[in-house]
Design a protein around this motif. Sequence first.
Motif, PDB file in Angstrom:
ATOM      1  N   ARG A 195     -11.658   7.804  -3.631  1.00  0.00           N
ATOM      2  CA  ARG A 195     -10.263   6.549  -3.651  1.00  0.00           C
ATOM      3  C   ARG A 195     -10.307   5.975  -5.165  1.00  0.00           C
ATOM      4  O   ARG A 195     -11.331   5.585  -5.532  1.00  0.00           O
ATOM      5  CB  ARG A 195     -10.601   5.813  -2.356  1.00  0.00           C
ATOM      6  N   GLN A 228       0.925  -1.115  -0.072  1.00  0.00           N
ATOM      7  CA  GLN A 228       0.059  -0.023   0.045  1.00  0.00           C
ATOM      8  C   GLN A 228       0.850   1.336  -0.015  1.00  0.00           C
ATOM      9  O   GLN A 228       1.975   1.420   0.840  1.00  0.00           O
ATOM     10  CB  GLN A 228      -1.061   0.102   1.168  1.00  0.00           C
ATOM     11  N   ARG A 282      -3.568  -0.224   8.164  1.00  0.00           N
ATOM     12  CA  ARG A 282      -3.550  -0.613   6.394  1.00  0.00           C
ATOM     13  C   ARG A 282      -2.342  -0.286   5.852  1.00  0.00           C
ATOM     14  O   ARG A 282      -2.112  -1.167   5.093  1.00  0.00           O
ATOM     15  CB  ARG A 282      -4.440   0.541   6.006  1.00  0.00           C
ATOM     16  N   ASN A 283      -1.588   0.603   6.192  1.00  0.00           N
ATOM     17  CA  ASN A 283      -0.328   0.493   5.474  1.00  0.00           C
ATOM     18  C   ASN A 283       0.800  -0.360   5.816  1.00  0.00           C
ATOM     19  O   ASN A 283       1.770  -0.474   4.968  1.00  0.00           O
ATOM     20  CB  ASN A 283       0.284   2.086   5.783  1.00  0.00           C
ATOM     21  N   ARG A 294      -8.652   7.111  13.897  1.00  0.00           N
ATOM     22  CA  ARG A 294      -8.419   7.172  12.329  1.00  0.00           C
ATOM     23  C   ARG A 294      -7.088   7.053  11.819  1.00  0.00           C
ATOM     24  O   ARG A 294      -6.653   6.159  10.723  1.00  0.00           O
ATOM     25  CB  ARG A 294      -9.009   8.421  11.628  1.00  0.00           C
ATOM     26  N   TYR A 295      -6.205   7.755  12.464  1.00  0.00           N
ATOM     27  CA  TYR A 295      -4.669   7.731  12.097  1.00  0.00           C
ATOM     28  C   TYR A 295      -4.162   6.135  12.420  1.00  0.00           C
ATOM     29  O   TYR A 295      -3.282   5.649  11.592  1.00  0.00           O
ATOM     30  CB  TYR A 295      -4.012   8.651  12.582  1.00  0.00           C
ATOM     31  N   HIS A 340      -5.914   3.301  12.229  1.00  0.00           N
ATOM     32  CA  HIS A 340      -6.721   2.607  11.371  1.00  0.00           C
ATOM     33  C   HIS A 340      -5.440   2.744   9.986  1.00  0.00           C
ATOM     34  O   HIS A 340      -5.342   1.727   9.239  1.00  0.00           O
ATOM     35  CB  HIS A 340      -7.909   3.049  10.872  1.00  0.00           C
ATOM     36  N   THR A 341      -5.021   3.947   9.621  1.00  0.00           N
ATOM     37  CA  THR A 341      -4.410   4.218   8.378  1.00  0.00           C
ATOM     38  C   THR A 341      -2.972   3.528   8.636  1.00  0.00           C
ATOM     39  O   THR A 341      -2.578   2.925   7.456  1.00  0.00           O
ATOM     40  CB  THR A 341      -4.268   5.746   8.050  1.00  0.00           C
ATOM     41  N   SER A 357       1.957   6.901   3.569  1.00  0.00           N
ATOM     42  CA  SER A 357       0.961   8.294   3.927  1.00  0.00           C
ATOM     43  C   SER A 357       0.706   9.481   3.260  1.00  0.00           C
ATOM     44  O   SER A 357       1.516   9.729   2.523  1.00  0.00           O
ATOM     45  CB  SER A 357       1.659   8.764   5.499  1.00  0.00           C
ATOM     46  N   ASP A 400      -3.460  12.152   6.012  1.00  0.00           N
ATOM     47  CA  ASP A 400      -2.809  11.519   7.020  1.00  0.00           C
ATOM     48  C   ASP A 400      -2.102  12.383   7.874  1.00  0.00           C
ATOM     49  O   ASP A 400      -2.440  12.600   9.189  1.00  0.00           O
ATOM     50  CB  ASP A 400      -1.847  10.313   6.888  1.00  0.00           C
TER      51      ASP A 400
END
Length: 179
Positions: A113, A8, A61-62, A54-55, A57-58, A11, A15
């Motif tokens: 997205r 992925q 995901r990364n 939220r951060y 989660h990102t 950031s 982000d």
Amino acid sequence: MANLIVKQPKSTSEDVWILSGGTVSLALSITLLLLGHSHQAAGFATLGALLALRYWHTAVRNRRSIEFNIDQNQVIERSVDSLLRHRIRTFALSEFGKVVSYIEPTAQPHTPRNRVELVTHSGGEALLLAVFSPIQTKKKISMSYAESPGAASLRQQISSSLPIADGGHLGYRWIGAQR
């Protein structure tokens, strides 16, 4: 033949804004609490906590990657859950027929997205490979979006190195399997 690994993209500026907003909100909540404004402090603390989630989660995901092992006919998804426990899922490479990209509308109108997915031969299921920010193109009044160069490059790289067809860019689609 060598393995192909897809990660992925890291950031984005979004982000950074999320992390900055969370930090400012938590700092304001502490300041307001010290000044005796507990109701306002609770609101800023809640906002800061939501932005921190939220951060997180990102960041989780990364840490996801997809490995294509052509010799063993495998697609291996390596990821972590929200508690950073490792997860590995394996799929047969021969299940997938094409790689596509499309723009997914989101709840926030100006943050769509650009998703890149492997789609099964039947079209009934898809495996997410990566998410990019699409290119913004202006029309007279409204905004329109085009495929990201990163998404196009990833599609072409996969179709040229694997026995998977390039299904192209499908334009706007809702999330789910693409035929």
